[in-house]
Design a protein around this motif. Structure first.
Motif, short mmCIF file in Angstrom:
data_model
loop_
_atom_site.label_atom_id
_atom_site.label_comp_id
_atom_site.label_asym_id
_atom_site.label_seq_id
_atom_site.Cartn_x
_atom_site.Cartn_y
_atom_site.Cartn_z
N SER A 181 0.82 -1.21 0.00
CA SER A 181 0.00 0.00 0.00
C SER A 181 0.85 1.27 0.00
N ASP A 182 2.02 1.24 0.65
CA ASP A 182 2.89 2.42 0.72
C ASP A 182 4.31 1.96 0.42
N TRP A 183 4.77 2.18 -0.80
CA TRP A 183 6.03 1.61 -1.24
C TRP A 183 6.67 2.51 -2.29
N CYS A 184 7.92 2.22 -2.60
CA CYS A 184 8.61 2.94 -3.66
C CYS A 184 9.64 2.03 -4.32
N LEU A 185 9.91 2.29 -5.58
CA LEU A 185 10.93 1.56 -6.32
C LEU A 185 11.58 2.54 -7.29
N HIS A 186 12.89 2.65 -7.20
CA HIS A 186 13.65 3.49 -8.13
C HIS A 186 14.72 2.61 -8.78
N ASP A 338 6.55 0.87 10.62
CA ASP A 338 7.97 0.56 10.37
C ASP A 338 8.26 0.71 8.88
N MET A 339 9.45 1.22 8.58
CA MET A 339 9.81 1.52 7.19
C MET A 339 11.15 0.87 6.86
N LEU A 340 11.21 0.22 5.71
CA LEU A 340 12.44 -0.44 5.27
C LEU A 340 12.87 0.11 3.93
N LEU A 341 14.15 0.37 3.77
CA LEU A 341 14.69 0.82 2.49
C LEU A 341 15.93 0.00 2.17
N VAL A 400 21.77 2.40 -10.27
CA VAL A 400 21.21 2.86 -9.00
C VAL A 400 19.82 2.26 -8.81
N THR A 401 19.61 1.61 -7.67
CA THR A 401 18.31 1.02 -7.34
C THR A 401 18.05 1.16 -5.86
N TRP A 402 16.81 1.53 -5.52
CA TRP A 402 16.36 1.38 -4.14
C TRP A 402 14.91 0.95 -4.13
N PHE A 403 14.57 0.18 -3.11
CA PHE A 403 13.22 -0.35 -2.91
C PHE A 403 12.86 -0.16 -1.44
N GLY A 404 11.67 0.36 -1.20
CA GLY A 404 11.26 0.57 0.18
C GLY A 404 9.77 0.37 0.36
#
Length: 407
Positions: A181-186, A338-341, A400-404
């Protein structure tokens, strides 16, 4: 770049850019042959990824090496299936392409059928009769090599490979959108395509995510992501969904595919692999488990505390990594908020700022604390702006990649 533009760029090379150029002559079996014959062929031909099934010269199906071997290694399957027809583990709808098809059309068909044709390959025919197979990885390489003849077409080939790589990753991105529901992907390759990889698979108990940074960037890095995709599919076929089990399976698959088994660092032609983290969320019990091979991940709790997830210092698939290595598996309970990146080292190692030093993990931790109240998409945008400001005029060092996600 759109597909019509790419087709126009390849037009001048079309006479030499036929599917025939991808042909690999490999042995085949008929539906009348049993699985003992298939096992013998896979044992004899170590590099054989797929085994065509041909009946009276006409394609009938394709047997994937890793799926077949994983099934036949299960308890009692040899006794049950050795003498049965080889169609038991056959893909009944392989991609079949005429040898005179132009490569731009081949790539379009490969994209349309998804990652299966990229990893397993496709059957080539002439006037409807089998003549060999082609591999998705050779398709990318051939397009790239042809375009080297003209500078403008080099860029087109990389963009075209990007279409294939995007298609391979898109299914996971769609599942993230469905499950989180609350996420991000770069995900931003340095050279159009790259070696950073992500995957997401949901099931009735939760989900499994994999973030990996393969050796290299550009086309070589993209080759490695194709291998990693095949390795993960093989692990899931064997119902390996625990983070440690997943990394172990990836390690063995990469080493086998690259010929690193029973090879030393001095004798192997390849010392490629990846840094990776496998995350498993049990939604019912609110449990996050993970195994990390040199991948940085930061957990920011709803209470404001921040900690780095424990990571092992051994990479996946490299020559000096034992084939039976076991990555430690950690576990903790997640609470709402809680938030994970997770991020690849293209983020942490990017030089910039006034002193041209690395972006670094401490800076990331500070930024996450500063933007912690933002929804994940907005946090990702703010983080990207800070990262680009830091990079300034410095060249991009890596993919460059991040996922959270926020629980």
């Amino acid at each position: 770049m759109q597909l019509p533009d790419l087709r126009a760029g390849l037009a001048s090379l079309s006479s030499r850019s036929r599917a025939r150029s991808l042909r690999i002559a490999v042995p085949f079996v008929s539906p009348a042959m049993d699985n003992t014959a298939v096992m013998a062929l896979f044992t004899e031909h170590k590099d054989l990824i797929g085994l065509p099934v041909i009946e009276n010269g006409t394609p009938f199906g394709m047997i994937n090496r890793h799926i077949f071997l994983s099934q036949m290694s299960r308890p009692f399957f040899r006794e049950l299936y050795d003498r049965k027809s080889c169609i038991a583990f056959m893909d009944k709808e392989p991609l079949v392409i005429d040898a005179d098809t132009e490569l731009d059309q081949v790539a379009q068909q490969v994209v349309a059928t998804g990652d299966k044709s990229v990893t397993d390959g496709f059957i080539l025919t002439e006037q409807g009769r089998y003549i060999g197979i082609g591999l998705g990885i050779d398709l990318i390489r051939t397009v790239s090599d042809l375009q080297h003849q003209q500078h403008q077409q080099i860029l087109q080939s990389i963009d075209y490979a990007r279409v294939i790589q995007d298609a391979m990753l898109d299914r996971s991105k769609q599942q993230m959108a469905q499950q989180l529901s609350d996420w991000c992907l770069h995900w931003q390759p340095r050279d159009g395509v790259g070696g950073d990889y992500y995957a997401f698979h949901q099931d009735q108990h939760g989900w499994l995510a994999l973030i990996a940074d393969c050796t290299g960037h550009g086309i070589p890095g993209a080759f490695m992501t194709v291998i990693l995709q095949s390795a993960l599919e093989n692990a899931l076929q064997q119902n390996r969904r625990g983070p440690s089990d997943v990394l172990q399976s990836l390690n063995r698959h990469i080493k086998q595919t690259l010929g690193q088994l029973n090879a030393s660092q001095q004798t192997s032609l390849s010392n490629d692999g990846c840094d990776a983290i496998a995350l498993r969320l049990d939604s019912e019990n609110h449990q996050l488990s993970w195994s990390s091979a040199r991948m940085h991940a930061l957990l920011h709790t709803a209470g404001g505390e921040a900690e780095s997830l424990k990571a092992d210092r051994v990479g996946v698939g490299y020559t000096d990594t034992p084939q039976d290595y076991i990555w430690p598996q950690q576990q903790r309970t997640l609470n709402p908020g809680d938030m994970l990146l997770v991020m690849t080292d293209g983020v942490t190692d990017q030089p910039g700022g006034e002193r041209h030093i690395m972006f670094g993990k401490k800076r990331i931790q500070t930024l996450l604390k500063h933007y912690q109240t933002l929804p994940m998409p907005a946090l990702s945008t703010a983080f990207e702006q800070e990262f680009l400001r830091w990079q300034g005029n410095q060249p991009r060092r890596d993919d460059v990649t991040w996922f959270g996600f926020r629980y």
